[in-house]
Scaffold this motif. Structure first.
Motif, PDB file in Angstrom:
ATOM      1  N   LYS A 199      -7.068   1.465   1.701  1.00 50.34           N
ATOM      2  CA  LYS A 199      -5.748   0.829   1.582  1.00 50.34           C
ATOM      3  C   LYS A 199      -5.184   0.372   2.926  1.00 50.34           C
ATOM      4  N   PRO A 248       7.936  -3.165   0.813  1.00 50.13           N
ATOM      5  CA  PRO A 248       6.947  -2.260   1.421  1.00 50.13           C
ATOM      6  C   PRO A 248       7.360  -1.865   2.825  1.00 50.13           C
ATOM      7  N   LEU A 299       3.308   0.656   2.241  1.00 50.43           N
ATOM      8  CA  LEU A 299       3.608   1.427   1.033  1.00 50.43           C
ATOM      9  C   LEU A 299       5.036   1.147   0.590  1.00 50.43           C
ATOM     10  N   TRP A 315       0.823  11.598  -2.927  1.00 47.31           N
ATOM     11  CA  TRP A 315      -0.561  11.143  -2.761  1.00 47.31           C
ATOM     12  C   TRP A 315      -1.144  11.583  -1.422  1.00 47.31           C
ATOM     13  N   LEU A 316      -0.386  11.388  -0.349  1.00 46.42           N
ATOM     14  CA  LEU A 316      -0.889  11.743   0.977  1.00 46.42           C
ATOM     15  C   LEU A 316      -0.977  13.252   1.158  1.00 46.42           C
ATOM     16  N   HIS A 364       6.549   2.654  -2.443  1.00 48.76           N
ATOM     17  CA  HIS A 364       7.171   3.815  -3.091  1.00 48.76           C
ATOM     18  C   HIS A 364       6.830   5.058  -2.271  1.00 48.76           C
ATOM     19  N   LEU A 365       7.673   5.368  -1.282  1.00 47.60           N
ATOM     20  CA  LEU A 365       7.360   6.449  -0.355  1.00 47.60           C
ATOM     21  C   LEU A 365       7.403   7.824  -1.005  1.00 47.60           C
ATOM     22  N   LEU A 391       8.793  10.098   5.939  1.00 46.50           N
ATOM     23  CA  LEU A 391       7.625  10.339   5.103  1.00 46.50           C
ATOM     24  C   LEU A 391       6.858  11.557   5.596  1.00 46.50           C
ATOM     25  N   VAL A 393      -7.569   6.448   1.176  1.00 45.85           N
ATOM     26  CA  VAL A 393      -6.564   6.059   2.164  1.00 45.85           C
ATOM     27  C   VAL A 393      -7.134   5.000   3.095  1.00 45.85           C
ATOM     28  N   LEU A 412      -0.774   1.334   6.879  1.00 50.05           N
ATOM     29  CA  LEU A 412      -0.686   0.949   5.481  1.00 50.05           C
ATOM     30  C   LEU A 412       0.679   0.337   5.204  1.00 50.05           C
ATOM     31  N   SER A 419       6.477   8.731  -4.178  1.00 44.37           N
ATOM     32  CA  SER A 419       5.188   8.994  -4.818  1.00 44.37           C
ATOM     33  C   SER A 419       4.052   8.966  -3.796  1.00 44.37           C
ATOM     34  N   SER A 420       4.214   8.169  -2.723  1.00 35.07           N
ATOM     35  CA  SER A 420       3.190   8.132  -1.673  1.00 35.07           C
ATOM     36  C   SER A 420       3.096   9.481  -0.965  1.00 35.07           C
TER      37      SER A 420
END
Length: 320
Positions: free
Chosen positions: A258, A240, A279, A288-289, A281-282, A304, A255, A277, A284-285
């Protein structure tokens, strides 16, 4: 069986499958890569006889015959009707296992060998079957590090390669004793013993950013008993990475749940809160973000943040 002989047998099968004619041994010698290295006619004859016996032992239906009564010698071919399998019914888990195994044929090296063999046959005037054929290489494995890592696994050699971790801008050189290469969710990973950390680790091939170099002697790497590489990738995953984001007041509650709050902050005239956070898996993150639009802004890491911005630009057609 040596790698060289295995490649020669594959080339021989492709050659004999692709023709409707019976090909004499001398013509096969000129068409199939590997036979041209034979130092003499006698050496070629011994090599070809061993290969024929090997194919028959493997169950390949090798036919012997002549194209006409005036042919001076026998020729060889593989009848497609006998070679191709009839319909097979598989259970869902069996079908998944076969599909995964088939992806190992999806390498550029095999595609080039198969295409080159067919071109050579046509150039030599051999009548080649049209269509997809019984051997269908499909290129899916596009990572440059795939072939050298797989070779290192087969030879049980340690490797060194530059690797860029999520959230890092500069790659670091890793020394790894590879146990195997596996695919999970459309991505390829190498699993093995990280010498620098003295622990088992998995590395995503898309993050290998330079040449993979084999180091040490062949046979030096020993894979531990009972290790399930795919389970290791799915259960352990990458380390992570700490991520800092700003969340608008009253928005993006998923968000918020988490992360851990690091205080209030106003950005662009909007009140909000900074969260930290962890994370793993950046990639796929980033999806999401980015889906939260202007309600969530990535502060760190810079990689990211840029990935999220790129997704926003793609959503509006690349315009700012």
């Amino acid at each position: 069986m040596s790698t060289t002989r295995a490649e020669r047998l594959v080339n021989l099968v492709i050659c004999l499958l692709a023709t409707r004619q019976y090909l004499p041994a001398e013509r096969i010698r000129g068409l199939v890569a590997g036979y041209g290295d034979a130092p003499s006619d006698e050496a070629f004859s011994r090599m070809f006889e061993r290969d024929k016996a090997e194919l028959r032992d493997l169950g390949v239906p090798l036919e012997t015959g002549r194209n006409s009564i005036i042919d001076p010698s026998d020729g060889y071919r593989i009848a497609r009707r006998d070679y191709e399998l009839s319909d097979i019914e598989l259970e869902p888990d069996e079908a998944a296992a076969v599909a995964l195994a088939a992806r190992l044929w999806d390498s550029p090296q095999l595609t080039g060998a198969a295409s080159g063999a067919l071109r050579k046959l046509r150039a030599a005037g051999v009548d080649v079957e049209d269509g997809s054929g019984a051997v269908q290489p499909k290129v899916r494995t596009n990572e440059p590090s795939f072939a050298p890592l797989l070779a290192a696994v087969n030879e049980r050699k340690a490797v060194r390669f530059p690797y860029r971790r999520p959230g890092s801008t500069e790659p670091a050189v890793r020394s790894v004793e590879p146990w195997g290469v596996v695919s999970w969710r459309g991505r390829w990973y190498v699993v093995g013993h990280d010498r620098d950390r003295n622990a088992a680790r998995c590395f995503r091939l898309s993050r290998v950013v330079g040449e993979v170099r084999a180091v040490g002697l062949a046979g030096a790497v020993v894979r531990p008993d009972g290790v399930n590489l795919l389970d290791y990738v799915t259960e352990t995953g990458p380390d992570p990475v700490p991520v800092s984001v700003w969340v608008a007041e009253g928005r993006a509650h998923g968000v918020r749940r988490k992360g851990s709050s690091r205080g209030q902050r106003t950005i662009g005239g909007r009140d909000g809160e900074v969260f930290e956070l962890e994370l793993a898996h950046l990639e796929s993150s980033a999806d999401w973000l980015a889906g939260h639009g202007p309600d969530v802004l990535v502060l760190e890491p810079d990689t990211l943040r840029k990935n999220v911005v790129n997704r926003w630009l793609a959503a509006i057609g690349g315009k700012r």
